[in-house]
Design a protein around this motif. Structure first.
Motif, PDB file in Angstrom:
ATOM      1  N   THR A 286      63.319  -6.533  15.447  1.00  0.00           N
ATOM      2  CA  THR A 286      63.144  -7.569  16.474  1.00  0.00           C
ATOM      3  C   THR A 286      61.749  -7.549  17.070  1.00  0.00           C
ATOM      4  O   THR A 286      61.220  -8.590  17.447  1.00  0.00           O
ATOM      5  N   THR A 287      61.137  -6.358  17.140  1.00  0.00           N
ATOM      6  CA  THR A 287      59.770  -6.275  17.654  1.00  0.00           C
ATOM      7  C   THR A 287      58.797  -6.938  16.693  1.00  0.00           C
ATOM      8  O   THR A 287      57.851  -7.600  17.111  1.00  0.00           O
TER       9      THR A 287
ATOM     10  N   SER B 268      60.994  -8.720  22.820  1.00  0.00           N
ATOM     11  CA  SER B 268      60.781  -7.535  23.655  1.00  0.00           C
ATOM     12  C   SER B 268      62.106  -6.842  23.966  1.00  0.00           C
ATOM     13  O   SER B 268      62.329  -6.368  25.064  1.00  0.00           O
ATOM     14  N   VAL B 269      62.963  -6.765  22.981  1.00  0.00           N
ATOM     15  CA  VAL B 269      64.276  -6.149  23.143  1.00  0.00           C
ATOM     16  C   VAL B 269      64.159  -4.631  23.272  1.00  0.00           C
ATOM     17  O   VAL B 269      65.026  -3.982  23.861  1.00  0.00           O
ATOM     18  N   ALA B 270      63.083  -4.057  22.776  1.00  0.00           N
ATOM     19  CA  ALA B 270      62.944  -2.597  22.736  1.00  0.00           C
ATOM     20  C   ALA B 270      63.043  -1.968  24.120  1.00  0.00           C
ATOM     21  O   ALA B 270      63.665  -0.921  24.285  1.00  0.00           O
ATOM     22  N   LEU B 271      62.458  -2.579  25.112  1.00  0.00           N
ATOM     23  CA  LEU B 271      62.505  -2.008  26.467  1.00  0.00           C
ATOM     24  C   LEU B 271      63.931  -1.953  26.997  1.00  0.00           C
ATOM     25  O   LEU B 271      64.345  -0.969  27.598  1.00  0.00           O
ATOM     26  N   GLY B 272      64.691  -3.000  26.780  1.00  0.00           N
ATOM     27  CA  GLY B 272      66.077  -3.023  27.244  1.00  0.00           C
ATOM     28  C   GLY B 272      66.953  -2.025  26.530  1.00  0.00           C
ATOM     29  O   GLY B 272      67.797  -1.375  27.150  1.00  0.00           O
ATOM     30  N   ILE B 273      66.747  -1.860  25.232  1.00  0.00           N
ATOM     31  CA  ILE B 273      67.557  -0.904  24.474  1.00  0.00           C
ATOM     32  C   ILE B 273      67.222   0.516  24.898  1.00  0.00           C
ATOM     33  O   ILE B 273      68.120   1.352  25.060  1.00  0.00           O
ATOM     34  N   ASN B 274      65.954   0.829  25.093  1.00  0.00           N
ATOM     35  CA  ASN B 274      65.579   2.179  25.544  1.00  0.00           C
ATOM     36  C   ASN B 274      66.230   2.508  26.878  1.00  0.00           C
ATOM     37  O   ASN B 274      66.801   3.581  27.060  1.00  0.00           O
ATOM     38  N   LYS B 275      66.165   1.596  27.822  1.00  0.00           N
ATOM     39  CA  LYS B 275      66.759   1.843  29.135  1.00  0.00           C
ATOM     40  C   LYS B 275      68.278   1.942  29.044  1.00  0.00           C
ATOM     41  O   LYS B 275      68.896   2.747  29.728  1.00  0.00           O
TER      42      LYS B 275
END
Length: 78
Positions: free
Chosen positions: A35-36, A41-48
């Motif tokens: 997705t990146t 910008s899904v990576a930030l949400g998945i990390n959190k």
């Protein structure tokens, strides 16, 4: 209280320092990479989300343990 100060400092540093970590399983990592690359910008949400799921059992058990310890301490004083 002074003997618990190092424990609380380590706890605070651990909670504050979680931001730069990348806690992901292989499947989550693959999804984020794809997705990146597409510009999301899904990576930030998945990390959190992964870190939130990881920390909740420890916070719940710590809270239960604290109230249990405090209750036993009060009954031993009387």
């Amino acid at each position: 209280m002074k003997k618990y100060l190092p424990f609380f400092l380590v706890l605070i540093i651990t909670v504050i320092d979680y931001l730069p970590t990348h806690a992901q399983c292989a499947m989550c990592s693959g999804q984020v990479e794809s997705t990146t690359a597409a510009g999301s910008s899904v990576a930030l949400g998945i990390n959190k989300g992964v870190l939130y799921i990881f920390m909740m059992p420890y916070l719940i058990m710590g809270t239960i343990g604290y109230f249990w310890w405090r209750g036993r301490k009060k009954t031993n004083i009387q």
